[in-house]
Motif scaffolding. Structure first.
Motif, mmCIF file in Angstrom:
data_model
loop_
_atom_site.group_PDB
_atom_site.id
_atom_site.type_symbol
_atom_site.label_atom_id
_atom_site.label_comp_id
_atom_site.label_asym_id
_atom_site.label_seq_id
_atom_site.Cartn_x
_atom_site.Cartn_y
_atom_site.Cartn_z
ATOM 1 N N VAL A 241 4.992 -6.030 -3.259
ATOM 2 C CA VAL A 241 4.175 -6.184 -2.276
ATOM 3 C C VAL A 241 4.806 -5.322 -1.047
ATOM 4 C CG1 VAL A 241 3.127 -7.817 -0.573
ATOM 5 C CG2 VAL A 241 3.882 -8.500 -2.932
ATOM 6 N N ILE A 252 -0.086 -3.773 -1.955
ATOM 7 C CA ILE A 252 0.510 -3.811 -3.306
ATOM 8 C C ILE A 252 0.658 -2.552 -4.292
ATOM 9 C CG2 ILE A 252 -1.812 -4.381 -4.402
ATOM 10 C CD1 ILE A 252 -0.091 -6.604 -6.018
ATOM 11 N N THR A 254 1.557 -1.797 -8.257
ATOM 12 C CA THR A 254 1.836 -2.154 -9.421
ATOM 13 C C THR A 254 2.102 -1.246 -10.672
ATOM 14 O OG1 THR A 254 -0.449 -2.019 -10.341
ATOM 15 C CG2 THR A 254 -0.011 -4.044 -9.102
ATOM 16 N N GLY A 281 -4.713 -5.786 -1.244
ATOM 17 C CA GLY A 281 -4.257 -6.564 -2.363
ATOM 18 C C GLY A 281 -5.235 -7.956 -2.425
ATOM 19 N N LEU A 306 -1.654 -11.998 -4.512
ATOM 20 C CA LEU A 306 -0.496 -12.342 -3.570
ATOM 21 C C LEU A 306 -0.844 -13.689 -2.797
ATOM 22 C CD1 LEU A 306 -0.683 -8.949 -1.891
ATOM 23 C CD2 LEU A 306 0.686 -9.783 -3.533
#
Length: 328
Positions: A241, A252, A254, A281, A306
């Motif tokens: 994050v 965010i 990933t 996010g 989140l």
């Protein structure tokens, strides 16, 4: 012929289907006994300020235990008392606010009949389930519910089979009718089943299983992409994050974002995380039910959410957390 020697002409399938046929016929007969007596029994149970006490001997006792459990799990507090033990002190478990449901196919259970004077003295309503309203229990009960069946599935007519099924179904009818009358919801039901799948789905919240504190993969927006990748690897959640001051969420990043970065031919050592992150996010509040969070993950085709309040990061929840919690 030995009882352990199978006759070449015997057919297990035929025998099994015959049992089902007899028991179905017994249940079909039971429909006529959902009548004014059934209505009266439901009203007495509905207005009971104590507990429902279920009694029965032998096979009726086994059915009684199941019925007590069904009542208790569907919003009607109940427990089972063995009539034999009740005669030796356990009757003290029964109070004047309770209602007793007694099961006996013949209606002549001596162990239950021996308890009647004590129940009458306490003015405890007695609901009896028997096959015969003219039986001893049928006559002394405030309410008699008939559970007569034409025949047992046992070819000897001895083993309780269709009769116990009828008693079970009549008890289930009482319990479910009361559940509907009380307006019991799935959430109410789950409160009595916290260890089961339904309980987990309806009671477990995101805050119960989310990662928080030092477990959260956290990167500042001024960090390099390389630093972000180190944080992803260290926290092992497949994401990080990106937050500004006071843990306000910026975005965010990933594993999926990393694959897209490779396609863009970006220099991992020179790029900053703010340049390649996904802004915002997908977020949930800590009060969100875990099953709702799972549905959101599936809808968005993502593996992490989140957890925030007023845009401030409180935690992260991953698909693997759902698996560990038994939500999936």
């Amino acid at each position: 012929m030995s009882k352990n020697t199978l006759s070449p002409t015997f057919n297990f399938i035929t025998a099994g289907k015959q049992v089902l046929s007899i028991e179905r016929e017994g249940l079909a007969q039971l429909d006529q006994y959902i009548n004014a007596d059934f209505q009266h029994a439901c009203e007495v149970l509905f207005h009971c300020t104590g507990k429902v006490v279920v009694m029965g001997m032998g096979k009726s006792g086994h059915i009684g235990r199941k019925l007590a459990a069904t009542f208790a799990s569907t919003g009607t507090p109940a427990f089972f008392v063995h009539p034999g033990e009740a005669s030796h002190g356990d009757l003290g478990m029964v109070s004047s606010q309770d209602v007793v449901i007694a099961l006996s196919n013949s209606g002549e259970s001596n162990e239950i009949l021996a308890l009647v004077p004590g129940l009458k003295r306490l003015r405890i309503p007695l609901i009896c389930l028997t096959r015969n309203a003219d039986s001893s229990m049928g006559k002394i009960a405030e309410i008699h519910l008939c559970v007569y069946v034409p025949e047992e599935a046992c070819p000897l007519g001895l083993a309780p089979t269709a009769s116990t099924t009828a008693a079970l179904v009549m008890g289930d009818a009482l319990a479910v009718a009361l559940l509907q009358a009380r307006g019991i919801t799935a959430t109410d039901f789950a409160l009595a089943h916290p260890g089961g799948m339904l309980g987990r789905k309806l009671l477990l919240r995101v805050s119960d299983i989310m990662h928080s504190g030092d477990e959260i993969p956290l990167t500042s927006r001024t960090a390099s992409l390389r630093e972000a990748l180190i944080e992803i690897t260290r926290k092992n959640l497949g994401m990080t994050v990106i937050c500004s001051s006071n843990n306000v969420i910026d975005g965010i990043f990933t594993d999926g974002d990393l694959r897209r970065v490779f396609d863009m031919n970006i220099d991992l050592n020179q790029a900053y995380i703010a340049e390649v992150m996904t802004p915002g996010g997908v977020r949930v509040s800590p009060e969100t039910l875990a099953v709702e969070a799972l549905n959101l993950m599936q809808l968005c085709n993502i593996t992490s959410l989140l957890v925030e309040k007023n845009d401030r990061l409180l935690g992260v929840i991953h698909m693997h957390d759902m698996l560990r919690a038994g939500i999936i």
